[in-house]
Write a protein that holds these residues in place. Structure first.
Motif, PDB file in Angstrom:
ATOM      1  N   GLY A 142      53.106  50.376  30.124  1.00  0.00           N
ATOM      2  CA  GLY A 142      52.326  49.375  29.040  1.00  0.00           C
ATOM      3  C   GLY A 142      52.317  48.086  29.515  1.00  0.00           C
ATOM      4  N   ASN A 143      53.642  47.429  30.148  1.00  0.00           N
ATOM      5  CA  ASN A 143      53.844  46.288  30.379  1.00  0.00           C
ATOM      6  C   ASN A 143      52.817  45.856  31.581  1.00  0.00           C
ATOM      7  OD1 ASN A 143      55.265  43.820  30.449  1.00  0.00           O
ATOM      8  ND2 ASN A 143      56.100  44.197  32.391  1.00  0.00           N
ATOM      9  N   THR A 144      52.705  46.531  32.722  1.00  0.00           N
ATOM     10  CA  THR A 144      51.784  46.403  33.863  1.00  0.00           C
ATOM     11  C   THR A 144      50.181  46.464  33.239  1.00  0.00           C
ATOM     12  OG1 THR A 144      53.288  47.346  35.412  1.00  0.00           O
ATOM     13  CG2 THR A 144      50.923  47.345  35.979  1.00  0.00           C
ATOM     14  N   LEU A 145      49.828  47.560  32.099  1.00  0.00           N
ATOM     15  CA  LEU A 145      48.875  47.679  31.807  1.00  0.00           C
ATOM     16  C   LEU A 145      48.149  46.347  31.187  1.00  0.00           C
ATOM     17  CD1 LEU A 145      46.433  49.691  31.182  1.00  0.00           C
ATOM     18  CD2 LEU A 145      47.469  49.863  28.945  1.00  0.00           C
ATOM     19  N   ALA A 146      49.146  45.572  30.366  1.00  0.00           N
ATOM     20  CA  ALA A 146      48.922  44.437  29.666  1.00  0.00           C
ATOM     21  C   ALA A 146      48.491  43.319  30.675  1.00  0.00           C
ATOM     22  CB  ALA A 146      50.080  44.137  28.573  1.00  0.00           C
ATOM     23  N   LYS A 147      49.293  43.270  31.681  1.00  0.00           N
ATOM     24  CA  LYS A 147      49.226  42.243  32.662  1.00  0.00           C
ATOM     25  C   LYS A 147      47.953  42.438  33.434  1.00  0.00           C
ATOM     26  CE  LYS A 147      54.174  41.537  33.436  1.00  0.00           C
ATOM     27  NZ  LYS A 147      55.335  41.491  34.530  1.00  0.00           N
ATOM     28  N   LEU A 148      47.610  43.801  33.723  1.00  0.00           N
ATOM     29  CA  LEU A 148      46.209  43.822  34.197  1.00  0.00           C
ATOM     30  C   LEU A 148      45.095  43.376  33.377  1.00  0.00           C
ATOM     31  CD1 LEU A 148      46.737  47.343  35.845  1.00  0.00           C
ATOM     32  CD2 LEU A 148      46.534  45.273  37.223  1.00  0.00           C
ATOM     33  N   ALA A 149      45.170  43.629  32.164  1.00  0.00           N
ATOM     34  CA  ALA A 149      44.217  43.190  31.177  1.00  0.00           C
ATOM     35  C   ALA A 149      43.903  41.921  30.986  1.00  0.00           C
ATOM     36  CB  ALA A 149      44.322  44.144  29.847  1.00  0.00           C
ATOM     37  N   ASN A 150      45.037  41.370  31.113  1.00  0.00           N
ATOM     38  CA  ASN A 150      45.142  39.814  30.698  1.00  0.00           C
ATOM     39  C   ASN A 150      45.349  38.723  31.705  1.00  0.00           C
ATOM     40  OD1 ASN A 150      45.031  39.757  27.651  1.00  0.00           O
ATOM     41  ND2 ASN A 150      46.560  41.342  28.080  1.00  0.00           N
ATOM     42  N   GLY A 151      44.973  39.129  33.414  1.00  0.00           N
ATOM     43  CA  GLY A 151      45.018  38.713  34.407  1.00  0.00           C
ATOM     44  C   GLY A 151      46.421  38.240  34.851  1.00  0.00           C
ATOM     45  N   ILE A 152      47.486  38.544  34.495  1.00  0.00           N
ATOM     46  CA  ILE A 152      48.661  38.246  35.040  1.00  0.00           C
ATOM     47  C   ILE A 152      49.150  39.034  36.161  1.00  0.00           C
ATOM     48  CG2 ILE A 152      51.242  38.121  34.151  1.00  0.00           C
ATOM     49  CD1 ILE A 152      50.261  38.142  31.272  1.00  0.00           C
ATOM     50  N   THR A 153      49.675  38.084  37.119  1.00  0.00           N
ATOM     51  CA  THR A 153      49.697  38.725  38.287  1.00  0.00           C
ATOM     52  C   THR A 153      51.364  38.102  38.875  1.00  0.00           C
ATOM     53  OG1 THR A 153      47.502  38.512  38.959  1.00  0.00           O
ATOM     54  CG2 THR A 153      48.935  38.792  40.662  1.00  0.00           C
ATOM     55  N   ASP A 154      52.269  38.987  38.266  1.00  0.00           N
ATOM     56  CA  ASP A 154      53.684  38.361  38.686  1.00  0.00           C
ATOM     57  C   ASP A 154      54.689  39.650  39.149  1.00  0.00           C
ATOM     58  OD1 ASP A 154      53.981  39.911  36.343  1.00  0.00           O
ATOM     59  OD2 ASP A 154      55.005  38.230  35.096  1.00  0.00           O
ATOM     60  N   THR A 155      54.014  40.908  39.630  1.00  0.00           N
ATOM     61  CA  THR A 155      54.796  41.638  40.210  1.00  0.00           C
ATOM     62  C   THR A 155      53.927  41.888  41.552  1.00  0.00           C
ATOM     63  OG1 THR A 155      53.645  43.372  39.448  1.00  0.00           O
ATOM     64  CG2 THR A 155      55.387  42.632  37.810  1.00  0.00           C
ATOM     65  N   PRO A 156      54.593  42.887  42.534  1.00  0.00           N
ATOM     66  CA  PRO A 156      53.857  43.305  43.530  1.00  0.00           C
ATOM     67  C   PRO A 156      52.807  44.324  43.258  1.00  0.00           C
ATOM     68  CG  PRO A 156      56.228  43.599  44.057  1.00  0.00           C
ATOM     69  CD  PRO A 156      56.036  43.256  42.640  1.00  0.00           C
ATOM     70  N   GLY A 183      50.332  48.518  20.253  1.00  0.00           N
ATOM     71  CA  GLY A 183      50.273  47.156  20.901  1.00  0.00           C
ATOM     72  C   GLY A 183      49.452  47.243  22.004  1.00  0.00           C
ATOM     73  N   ASN A 184      49.477  48.247  22.809  1.00  0.00           N
ATOM     74  CA  ASN A 184      48.699  48.383  24.290  1.00  0.00           C
ATOM     75  C   ASN A 184      47.345  48.866  24.060  1.00  0.00           C
ATOM     76  OD1 ASN A 184      48.981  47.139  26.599  1.00  0.00           O
ATOM     77  ND2 ASN A 184      50.970  48.291  26.585  1.00  0.00           N
ATOM     78  N   PHE A 185      46.700  49.345  22.566  1.00  0.00           N
ATOM     79  CA  PHE A 185      45.303  49.957  22.713  1.00  0.00           C
ATOM     80  C   PHE A 185      44.453  49.097  23.147  1.00  0.00           C
ATOM     81  CE2 PHE A 185      42.223  52.939  20.320  1.00  0.00           C
ATOM     82  CZ  PHE A 185      42.608  54.087  21.305  1.00  0.00           C
ATOM     83  N   ILE A 186      44.662  47.775  22.717  1.00  0.00           N
ATOM     84  CA  ILE A 186      43.438  47.030  22.867  1.00  0.00           C
ATOM     85  C   ILE A 186      43.231  46.497  24.304  1.00  0.00           C
ATOM     86  CG2 ILE A 186      45.168  44.935  22.808  1.00  0.00           C
ATOM     87  CD1 ILE A 186      42.698  43.360  21.246  1.00  0.00           C
ATOM     88  N   ASN A 187      44.314  46.809  25.138  1.00  0.00           N
ATOM     89  CA  ASN A 187      44.410  46.758  26.625  1.00  0.00           C
ATOM     90  C   ASN A 187      43.667  47.734  27.379  1.00  0.00           C
ATOM     91  OD1 ASN A 187      45.800  43.946  26.557  1.00  0.00           O
ATOM     92  ND2 ASN A 187      47.578  45.162  26.320  1.00  0.00           N
ATOM     93  N   ILE A 188      43.855  48.981  26.861  1.00  0.00           N
ATOM     94  CA  ILE A 188      43.104  50.093  27.337  1.00  0.00           C
ATOM     95  C   ILE A 188      41.509  49.832  27.178  1.00  0.00           C
ATOM     96  CG2 ILE A 188      42.477  52.394  26.975  1.00  0.00           C
ATOM     97  CD1 ILE A 188      45.553  53.085  26.054  1.00  0.00           C
ATOM     98  N   ASN A 192      36.281  48.454  29.898  1.00  0.00           N
ATOM     99  CA  ASN A 192      34.946  47.767  30.189  1.00  0.00           C
ATOM    100  C   ASN A 192      35.042  46.929  31.511  1.00  0.00           C
ATOM    101  OD1 ASN A 192      33.558  48.189  27.939  1.00  0.00           O
ATOM    102  ND2 ASN A 192      34.988  47.407  26.741  1.00  0.00           N
ATOM    103  N   ARG A 193      36.039  46.908  32.332  1.00  0.00           N
ATOM    104  CA  ARG A 193      36.158  45.992  33.474  1.00  0.00           C
ATOM    105  C   ARG A 193      35.573  47.048  34.486  1.00  0.00           C
ATOM    106  NH1 ARG A 193      41.424  43.164  35.633  1.00  0.00           N
ATOM    107  NH2 ARG A 193      40.331  42.245  37.382  1.00  0.00           N
TER     108      ARG A 193
END
Length: 188
Positions: A91-105, A132-137, A142-143
């Motif tokens: 879920g952490n990586t999913l949230a980062k992908l959905a919100n443009g956060i690039t801080d891991t390999p 909490g992560n349903f919005i990121n799915i 849609n991406r």
């Protein structure tokens, strides 16, 4: 020549054994390029040690896993992958992908891969997927070029907000995204 498949593993440690089975199955058809999140690369758990995970990955792929942001950035135009799967995707990586956060390999590899308009398949394993992560799915559905392995609730009583990928669908999913298709049903 076999297609290059980026295979990223995040820290849903209880699903690592399933991910390794998927990697082994896909290695029969694809040239696997393994990518590890910082957590997966460094953490020992009751499910196994980081060194054991890395050894299994190297045995299957014949390569050391990419485990730094600098190494992962190359998956853009200079050294493209044909497709990429994040299995498991937390879920952490999913949230980062959905919100443009690039801080891991893993997030850097996904960003670099997507900027070349190549397909990314997400095999989610998250205890908060239906809260909490349903919005990121929804954002990622849609991406462009982002697809999901079909998901199911793994324990509706003890973990009512949890979703986990149906790992038996990963091979079908990887083959479908190469044709720009999302396999259905998305929720089983």
């Amino acid at each position: 020549m076999r297609k290059k498949l980026g295979f990223a593993i995040c820290g849903s440690f209880c699903t690592h054994s399933e991910a390794i089975k998927v990697m082994k199955e896909l290695s029969e058809e694809y040239d696997i390029v393994p990518i590890l999140s910082y957590i997966s690369s460094e953490t020992d758990t009751r499910f196994g040690t980081a060194e054991e995970l890395k050894a299994k990955i190297k045995e299957i792929s014949g390569r050391e896993a990419v485990n730094t942001i600098a190494e992962a950035e190359k998956f853009g135009p200079s050294s493209p992958l044909d497709s990429m799967i994040i299995c498991p995707c937390t879920g952490n990586t999913l949230a980062k992908l959905a919100n443009g956060i690039t801080d891991t390999p893993v997030t850097m590899a996904a960003k670099a891969h997507l900027r070349s308009d190549r397909p990314l398949l997400v095999a989610l394993a998250s205890n908060d997927a239906m809260s909490g992560n349903f919005i990121n799915i929804g954002k990622l559905l849609n991406r462009k070029n982002v697809y999901f392995v079909p998901m199911k609730q793994d324990d509706t009583v003890k973990k009512p907000h949890s979703l986990v990928a149906d790992f038996s669908c990963c091979r079908e999913g990887v083959n479908a995204v190469r044709e720009g298709k999302q396999i259905r049903p998305l929720f089983t």
